[in-house]
Design a protein around this motif. Structure first.
Motif: not given
Ligand SMILES: Nc1ncnc2c1ncn2[C@@H]1O[C@H](COP(=O)(O)OP(=O)(O)OP(=O)(O)O)[C@@H](O)[C@H]1O
Ligand SMILES: [Mg+2]
Length: 439
Positions: A196-203, A225, A333, A387, A403-404, A406
């Motif tokens: 989902a959004t903000q779940s940590g994919k881009s991280n 995007k 997503q 996340p 867990r990835s 950060y």
């Molecule tokens: N492994 C991690 N440890 C700690 N915080 C994290 C981690 N991964 C992500 N986060 C936090 O969660 C936030 C959202 O992560 P990210 O941008 O990767 O989500 P996303 O799934 O790509 O969301 P979107 O679909 O909106 O692009 C990051 O800004 C960060 O603060």
């Protein structure tokens, strides 16, 4: 009575000592104090827990039982002891629990008619009964089940690990069992990264950028995007597509490269680029896609042809890329069949699966496929507060909670700038193809 203050002082000192020991050297405290207490209590409670969790079986046993007998002339009831068949609850045999880094593990002998699945189904009930964070059931051999207990979630805080030096291998985080979580494109060439959004994919994509930037590989990005995610990393990217037209051209280039590499391998008598001598071996390419759905979503009918082309080209890259050094990492997503048949076929080619927190059960099912149902339950239980936590499945069919690390955008940007000179120019890579995106 006069000793009471002394006793209280001693108790307080002992409690403070134990607290300090646990705080400053948790590992030794766990082995010397925590583990023996827990092991004894697990053994002692096993009958009750197995009964409560439905893991016992009724068995017929012959037993001496006391039955009322005749009333004697004195009026006293004479009881008789008789050998009788009675049904008793039998629990699976449990060995002594052994300590692990984050908890304990124990081997059980399954009862007749039981499968490891019965224990996996009862895992959540077992975890609640013993008050631990999670129980995982696995079966090392027929007739045996190993229960792995983690006392507290080890993924609440994960520390960075040293980077591996192998080509196309990146340690992106930590697994629940404390081992490194490594993405190795040479073992598992294509990956789906859902959540989902903000779940940590881009991280996670950031962690890959940081890990791959110092390596002799070409990085290619697809970011529909509007390029907001990958443009900051463009110094290290050999090519970046941010619009549909660019996507079609860049995918054409990748397919062309693949065909070219096929010819090279044929000439060299090799089955893949890794069998070619290092001098003529082409550069491996890692393709990062942010928001896969954008490649397939149609705003109007005019885009139909472009989407069909994109879908076919991406599928060809997935089918043949492995042998010719082109690897995919697709984030999205939703990666469902509602995006078209191309996505289903692409999904089948991606043996690496990562499922972050999801909003709907279908996304977890789509990403993790028909893996162990416990993996789906685990994916759906990932809380929003952590996340980066994901369920990871690789080639071996096993799944892990992980867990990835950060990795901020700034860190990834810094790595992209630092290693910008290692980015092979796309013109150079595609120089012998008829047309290219940068031509
Ligand atoms: N492994 C991690 N440890 C700690 N915080 C994290 C981690 N991964 C992500 N986060 C936090 O969660 C936030 C959202 O992560 P990210 O941008 O990767 O989500 P996303 O799934 O790509 O969301 P979107 O679909 O909106 O692009 C990051 O800004 C960060 O603060
Ligand atoms: Mg993102």
């Amino acid at each position: 009575m006069r000793d009471a203050p002394v006793l209280l002082t001693v108790l307080a000192a002992v409690a403070a000592g134990l607290w300090a020991w646990r705080r400053w050297h948790h590992q030794s405290f766990w082995l010397v104090v925590g583990y023996p207490i827990i092991a004894l209590s697990v053994l002692a409670s096993w009958r009750r827990v197995a009964l409560g969790c439905g893991l016992t079986k009724k068995r017929q046993r012959f037993w001496f039982t006391t039955v009322p007998g005749m009333v004697a002339s004195t009026g006293v009831v004479r009881v008789k002891r008789r050998f009788q068949r009675i049904a008793v609850d039998t629990k699976p045999f449990m060995w002594l629990p052994l300590p692990t880094r984050h908890g304990w593990r124990v081997t059980l002998h399954t009862l007749e008619g039981q499968t490891p699945g019965d224990y996996a189904d009862a895992a959540e009930r077992l975890a609640h009964s013993w008050g631990v964070h999670a129980i995982r059931a696995s079966s090392p051999r027929p007739g045996r089940v190993v229960l792995m207990a983690t006392m507290r979630d080890p993924l609440v805080k994960v520390d960075q690990l040293p980077a591996p030096t192998d080509l196309l291998k990146v340690t992106v985080g930590r697994l629940e069992n404390g081992k490194p979580w490594t993405i190795d494109f040479r073992t598992v060439p294509h990956w789906l990264n859902a959540g989902a959004t903000q779940s940590g994919k881009s991280n996670l994509a950031n962690a890959l950028i940081v890990g791959l930037s110092p390596q002799p590989v070409a990085l290619v990005g697809f970011d529909l995007k509007g390029g907001v995610e990958f443009t900051p990393y463009s110094p290290r990217l050999s090519a970046l597509a941010t619009s549909r037209a660019e996507t079609v051209t860049l995918l054409d280039d990748l397919v062309g490269l693949m065909v070219d590499r096929m010819g090279l391998c044929r000439q060299g008598g090799a089955r893949n680029i890794w069998q070619l001598p290092p001098g003529i071996r082409p550069t491996p390419i890692v393709v990062l896609v942010d928001e896969l759905a954008e490649l397939y979503l149609m705003a109007d009918k005019s885009e139909k042809d472009e989407i069909a082309k994109t879908s076919t080209a991406l599928l060809r890259v997935a089918q043949l890329g492995r042998a010719f050094g082109i690897y995919l990492f697709c984030c999205g997503q939703r990666i469902g069949s509602d995006l078209g048949p191309g996505v289903t076929a692409l999904r089948a080619q991606c043996s690496g699966r990562i499922c972050h927190r999801v909003n709907d059960p279908e996304t977890a099912t789509m990403t993790l496929g028909d893996l162990d149902p416990a993996a789906l339950v685990s994916a759906r239980a990932i809380p929003a507060e952590t996340p980066g936590v994901a369920i990871v499945a690789g080639q071996d069919g096993q799944w892990y909670r992980a867990r990835s690390f950060y990795v901020t955008e700034q860190t990834a940007e810094h790595a992209a700038r630092t290693y910008a000179d290692l980015a092979p120019a796309w013109d150079e890579i595609t120089s012998h193809l008829p047309e290219s995106i940068n031509a």
